[in-house]
Design a protein around this motif. Structure first.
Motif, PDB file in Angstrom:
ATOM      1  N   ILE A 251       0.831  -1.196   0.000  1.00 50.10           N
ATOM      2  CA  ILE A 251       0.000   0.000   0.000  1.00 50.10           C
ATOM      3  C   ILE A 251       0.869   1.251   0.000  1.00 50.10           C
ATOM      4  O   ILE A 251       0.516   2.276  -0.576  1.00 50.10           O
ATOM      5  CB  ILE A 251      -0.971   0.000   1.210  1.00 50.10           C
ATOM      6  CG1 ILE A 251      -2.107   1.018   1.015  1.00 50.10           C
ATOM      7  CG2 ILE A 251      -0.239   0.252   2.510  1.00 50.10           C
ATOM      8  CD1 ILE A 251      -3.096   0.646  -0.044  1.00 50.10           C
ATOM      9  N   ASP A 252       2.050   1.164   0.618  1.00 45.31           N
ATOM     10  CA  ASP A 252       2.960   2.324   0.633  1.00 45.31           C
ATOM     11  C   ASP A 252       3.418   2.671  -0.782  1.00 45.31           C
ATOM     12  O   ASP A 252       3.324   3.820  -1.216  1.00 45.31           O
ATOM     13  CB  ASP A 252       4.176   2.029   1.516  1.00 45.31           C
ATOM     14  CG  ASP A 252       3.807   1.841   2.973  1.00 45.31           C
ATOM     15  OD1 ASP A 252       3.783   2.833   3.704  1.00 45.31           O
ATOM     16  OD2 ASP A 252       3.535   0.700   3.374  1.00 45.31           O
ATOM     17  N   PHE A 253       3.942   1.670  -1.487  1.00 47.91           N
ATOM     18  CA  PHE A 253       4.470   1.913  -2.832  1.00 47.91           C
ATOM     19  C   PHE A 253       3.347   2.174  -3.832  1.00 47.91           C
ATOM     20  O   PHE A 253       3.448   3.056  -4.690  1.00 47.91           O
ATOM     21  CB  PHE A 253       5.304   0.711  -3.285  1.00 47.91           C
ATOM     22  CG  PHE A 253       5.886   0.865  -4.658  1.00 47.91           C
ATOM     23  CD1 PHE A 253       6.996   1.666  -4.871  1.00 47.91           C
ATOM     24  CD2 PHE A 253       5.301   0.219  -5.747  1.00 47.91           C
ATOM     25  CE1 PHE A 253       7.520   1.824  -6.150  1.00 47.91           C
ATOM     26  CE2 PHE A 253       5.824   0.376  -7.025  1.00 47.91           C
ATOM     27  CZ  PHE A 253       6.938   1.177  -7.231  1.00 47.91           C
ATOM     28  N   GLY A 254       2.266   1.422  -3.730  1.00 47.48           N
ATOM     29  CA  GLY A 254       1.209   1.518  -4.723  1.00 47.48           C
ATOM     30  C   GLY A 254       0.324   2.738  -4.587  1.00 47.48           C
ATOM     31  O   GLY A 254      -0.141   3.287  -5.596  1.00 47.48           O
ATOM     32  N   ILE A 255       0.087   3.200  -3.361  1.00 52.19           N
ATOM     33  CA  ILE A 255      -0.852   4.299  -3.116  1.00 52.19           C
ATOM     34  C   ILE A 255      -0.198   5.480  -2.415  1.00 52.19           C
ATOM     35  O   ILE A 255      -0.174   6.607  -2.934  1.00 52.19           O
ATOM     36  CB  ILE A 255      -2.057   3.814  -2.278  1.00 52.19           C
ATOM     37  CG1 ILE A 255      -2.815   2.693  -3.002  1.00 52.19           C
ATOM     38  CG2 ILE A 255      -2.987   4.986  -1.979  1.00 52.19           C
ATOM     39  CD1 ILE A 255      -3.516   3.108  -4.266  1.00 52.19           C
ATOM     40  N   MET A 256       0.327   5.268  -1.223  1.00 52.54           N
ATOM     41  CA  MET A 256       0.719   6.387  -0.366  1.00 52.54           C
ATOM     42  C   MET A 256       1.835   7.241  -0.972  1.00 52.54           C
ATOM     43  O   MET A 256       1.849   8.460  -0.807  1.00 52.54           O
ATOM     44  CB  MET A 256       1.132   5.876   1.017  1.00 52.54           C
ATOM     45  CG  MET A 256       0.057   5.049   1.714  1.00 52.54           C
ATOM     46  SD  MET A 256      -1.506   5.928   1.946  1.00 52.54           S
ATOM     47  CE  MET A 256      -1.093   6.950   3.367  1.00 52.54           C
ATOM     48  N   GLU A 257       2.772   6.613  -1.663  1.00 53.82           N
ATOM     49  CA  GLU A 257       3.882   7.372  -2.249  1.00 53.82           C
ATOM     50  C   GLU A 257       3.494   8.077  -3.549  1.00 53.82           C
ATOM     51  O   GLU A 257       4.249   8.911  -4.045  1.00 53.82           O
ATOM     52  CB  GLU A 257       5.072   6.439  -2.497  1.00 53.82           C
ATOM     53  CG  GLU A 257       5.679   5.874  -1.217  1.00 53.82           C
ATOM     54  CD  GLU A 257       6.838   4.932  -1.479  1.00 53.82           C
ATOM     55  OE1 GLU A 257       7.342   4.911  -2.626  1.00 53.82           O
ATOM     56  OE2 GLU A 257       7.244   4.212  -0.547  1.00 53.82           O
ATOM     57  N   LYS A 258       2.309   7.790  -4.084  1.00 52.45           N
ATOM     58  CA  LYS A 258       1.894   8.355  -5.367  1.00 52.45           C
ATOM     59  C   LYS A 258       0.720   9.329  -5.256  1.00 52.45           C
ATOM     60  O   LYS A 258       0.573  10.225  -6.087  1.00 52.45           O
ATOM     61  CB  LYS A 258       1.525   7.220  -6.336  1.00 52.45           C
ATOM     62  CG  LYS A 258       2.695   6.291  -6.643  1.00 52.45           C
ATOM     63  CD  LYS A 258       2.255   5.112  -7.503  1.00 52.45           C
ATOM     64  CE  LYS A 258       3.421   4.170  -7.788  1.00 52.45           C
ATOM     65  NZ  LYS A 258       2.995   2.973  -8.546  1.00 52.45           N
ATOM     66  N   ALA A 259      -0.109   9.142  -4.254  1.00 53.40           N
ATOM     67  CA  ALA A 259      -1.303   9.978  -4.124  1.00 53.40           C
ATOM     68  C   ALA A 259      -0.920  11.400  -3.704  1.00 53.40           C
ATOM     69  O   ALA A 259       0.094  11.617  -3.037  1.00 53.40           O
ATOM     70  CB  ALA A 259      -2.265   9.370  -3.109  1.00 53.40           C
ATOM     71  N   ASP A 260      -1.747  12.379  -4.084  1.00 55.60           N
ATOM     72  CA  ASP A 260      -1.477  13.776  -3.735  1.00 55.60           C
ATOM     73  C   ASP A 260      -2.352  14.256  -2.577  1.00 55.60           C
ATOM     74  O   ASP A 260      -2.372  15.450  -2.262  1.00 55.60           O
ATOM     75  CB  ASP A 260      -1.669  14.678  -4.957  1.00 55.60           C
ATOM     76  CG  ASP A 260      -3.079  14.606  -5.521  1.00 55.60           C
ATOM     77  OD1 ASP A 260      -3.942  13.927  -4.914  1.00 55.60           O
ATOM     78  OD2 ASP A 260      -3.321  15.217  -6.580  1.00 55.60           O
ATOM     79  N   ASN A 261      -3.078  13.348  -1.943  1.00 54.00           N
ATOM     80  CA  ASN A 261      -3.948  13.733  -0.833  1.00 54.00           C
ATOM     81  C   ASN A 261      -3.580  12.978   0.443  1.00 54.00           C
ATOM     82  O   ASN A 261      -4.438  12.555   1.212  1.00 54.00           O
ATOM     83  CB  ASN A 261      -5.419  13.483  -1.187  1.00 54.00           C
ATOM     84  CG  ASN A 261      -5.703  12.017  -1.514  1.00 54.00           C
ATOM     85  OD1 ASN A 261      -4.812  11.294  -1.922  1.00 54.00           O
ATOM     86  ND2 ASN A 261      -6.953  11.601  -1.357  1.00 54.00           N
ATOM     87  N   VAL A 262      -2.267  12.787   0.666  1.00 56.98           N
ATOM     88  CA  VAL A 262      -1.782  12.023   1.811  1.00 56.98           C
ATOM     89  C   VAL A 262      -1.348  12.970   2.930  1.00 56.98           C
ATOM     90  O   VAL A 262      -0.587  13.914   2.696  1.00 56.98           O
ATOM     91  CB  VAL A 262      -0.614  11.105   1.401  1.00 56.98           C
ATOM     92  CG1 VAL A 262      -0.101  10.331   2.615  1.00 56.98           C
ATOM     93  CG2 VAL A 262      -1.060  10.134   0.313  1.00 56.98           C
ATOM     94  N   TYR A 263      -1.816  12.706   4.123  1.00 54.98           N
ATOM     95  CA  TYR A 263      -1.517  13.518   5.295  1.00 54.98           C
ATOM     96  C   TYR A 263      -1.007  12.624   6.427  1.00 54.98           C
ATOM     97  O   TYR A 263      -1.173  11.402   6.387  1.00 54.98           O
ATOM     98  CB  TYR A 263      -2.761  14.292   5.743  1.00 54.98           C
ATOM     99  CG  TYR A 263      -3.102  15.421   4.802  1.00 54.98           C
ATOM    100  CD1 TYR A 263      -2.832  16.749   5.141  1.00 54.98           C
ATOM    101  CD2 TYR A 263      -3.675  15.175   3.547  1.00 54.98           C
ATOM    102  CE1 TYR A 263      -3.121  17.787   4.269  1.00 54.98           C
ATOM    103  CE2 TYR A 263      -3.955  16.204   2.669  1.00 54.98           C
ATOM    104  CZ  TYR A 263      -3.667  17.507   3.038  1.00 54.98           C
ATOM    105  OH  TYR A 263      -3.945  18.535   2.159  1.00 54.98           O
ATOM    106  N   VAL A 264      -0.393  13.259   7.397  1.00 56.57           N
ATOM    107  CA  VAL A 264       0.148  12.512   8.531  1.00 56.57           C
ATOM    108  C   VAL A 264      -0.246  13.200   9.831  1.00 56.57           C
ATOM    109  O   VAL A 264      -0.260  14.434   9.925  1.00 56.57           O
ATOM    110  CB  VAL A 264       1.690  12.378   8.421  1.00 56.57           C
ATOM    111  CG1 VAL A 264       2.372  13.745   8.395  1.00 56.57           C
ATOM    112  CG2 VAL A 264       2.249  11.523   9.551  1.00 56.57           C
ATOM    113  N   SER A 265      -0.600  12.396  10.818  1.00 53.95           N
ATOM    114  CA  SER A 265      -0.855  12.865  12.172  1.00 53.95           C
ATOM    115  C   SER A 265       0.331  12.449  13.025  1.00 53.95           C
ATOM    116  O   SER A 265       0.774  11.295  12.967  1.00 53.95           O
ATOM    117  CB  SER A 265      -2.145  12.242  12.719  1.00 53.95           C
ATOM    118  OG  SER A 265      -2.313  12.548  14.085  1.00 53.95           O
ATOM    119  N   LEU A 266       0.876  13.380  13.798  1.00 48.67           N
ATOM    120  CA  LEU A 266       2.116  13.133  14.520  1.00 48.67           C
ATOM    121  C   LEU A 266       1.849  12.746  15.963  1.00 48.67           C
ATOM    122  O   LEU A 266       0.933  13.266  16.599  1.00 48.67           O
ATOM    123  CB  LEU A 266       3.002  14.385  14.477  1.00 48.67           C
ATOM    124  CG  LEU A 266       3.282  14.955  13.075  1.00 48.67           C
ATOM    125  CD1 LEU A 266       4.155  16.198  13.185  1.00 48.67           C
ATOM    126  CD2 LEU A 266       3.937  13.902  12.188  1.00 48.67           C
TER     127      LEU A 266
END
Length: 360
Positions: A251-266
């Motif tokens: 999911i990291d390589f296929g989606i998260m590294e390519k999508a432009d709507n990814v956010y992170v909660s710290l």
């Protein structure tokens, strides 16, 4: 948003080869009780999320060969809540299937996806972050991951670089970086812009399905034609036929590294990915010479910085070792340098090739 719209997907189909010989193909690490608590890693993960997610909204995705183990360890789940993969195809197909399945049950669902082998020491803070994250993804089409504040230049984790702040403790993701070399990890730590990638994800079910269909069309093509039969008796036969043909992609390589709507909660939740013997060593109590004896007895002489794991009732007498892993389980004894545990997968592959599956 009400709690009935919140779902949890626990991924529990891995073999855990880096914990060999303790973790075996027939009984991998997620089904083991590492710390003598009376609950396996899978059970602890379920217990954690069950405090904020209704029992009926928790799903386990695992390999078909572990169906009985899941049933034995989590008897409170209905069979329909255990999604059995007919083949191992990494995390993107696993998550896509679970998402299609859950959307058929509730098209407004918000989902947290979690590995089954993580340790969380500050559980209240963690669950508070999950609650805020669920609210965040329920109100937008954003894909959210949890980032962990690093306390050392760790080379065994992936990193997330943060960009602009979106809301309280939510940041746009700038870059993902796979496990770095030590010098780069030191730079990441000093910059203050990089956080450990926890592998925990939150999103609305429609957001993740839209991302799969846009960024992994070859995966969607295998699973999407069955959208009308999800959560029906026909689903099992459809998955058995189509799932093995899905691409093997994370999911990291296929989606998260390519999508432009990814956010992170710290956050800082006392989090650890129990992926290696080294991570277990760091978390375990040590004697005066920094030796760890995990649920076993050992006498040590002139020995330090070791981790010893034996079956209950066995005694190890160790003299003159520094920085070693000594692990025995069933018919395998492994002795190797603790800091060279990345070679354990090589040992597993060599053993399987030369001696067959009896030792795997």
């Amino acid at each position: 948003m009400t709690s009935k719209d919140n779902y949890c997907v626990i991924m529990g189909g891995g073999i855990g080869s880096r914990f060999w010989p303790f973790s075996r193909k027939t009984l991998p690490k997620q089904f083991l009780d590492f710390f003598g608590t009376g609950r396996s890693l899978l059970q602890q993960t379920f217990d954690r999320f069950n405090k904020v997610i209704p029992t009926e909204n928790i799903f386990i995705v695992t390999n078909a060969m572990y169906a009985d183990l899941v049933k034995e360890q989590l008897p409170e789940l209905n069979p329909e809540q255990v999604l059995l993969e007919p083949a191992r195809r990494n995390t993107a197909p696993c998550i896509a299937w679970a998402s299609y399945h859950i959307r058929a049950l509730n098209p407004k669902a918000n989902i947290v996806v979690a590995p089954s082998d993580h340790l969380i020491l500050k559980e209240d803070e963690f669950l508070e972050a999950i609650g805020k994250g669920m609210q965040f993804v329920a109100q937008s089409d954003k894909l959210l991951t949890l980032g962990i504040k690093p306390n050392r230049p760790e080379t065994g984790y992936g990193y997330i670089q943060i960009a602009d702040k979106e809301a309280e403790n939510f940041y746009k993701v700038k870059t993902f970086t796979e496990k770095p070399e030590l010098e780069l990890a030191k730079v990441f730590l000093e910059s203050g812009e990089f956080y450990w990638n926890s592998g925990l994800f939150l999103w609305n079910v429609n957001s993740i399905i839209n991302a799969v269909e846009a960024l992994l069309p070859e995966l969607a093509a295998k699973l999407m034609p069955g959208k009308e039969i999800y959560s029906t008796p026909a689903e099992k036969a459809f998955i058995e036929e189509n799932f093995p043909a899905c691409p093997n992609v994370s999911i990291d390589f296929g989606i998260m590294e390519k999508a432009d709507n990814v956010y992170v909660s710290l956050g800082d939740f006392g989090w650890s990915d129990l992926g290696t013997w080294g991570s277990l060593y760091e978390l375990s109590p040590k004697d005066d010479e920094n030796n760890v004896m995990l649920k076993c007895e050992a006498l040590t002489y002139n020995s330090r910085n070791n981790i010893v794991v034996l079956p209950q009732g066995k005694l190890a007498v160790i003299d003159g070792l520094d920085g070693y892993l000594i692990a025995e389980s069933d018919n395998v004894l492994l002795i190797c340098k603790k800091d060279e545990e990345h070679t354990i997968r090589k040992y597993v592959n060599d053993t399987q090739m030369r001696l067959g599956d009896d030792y795997i």
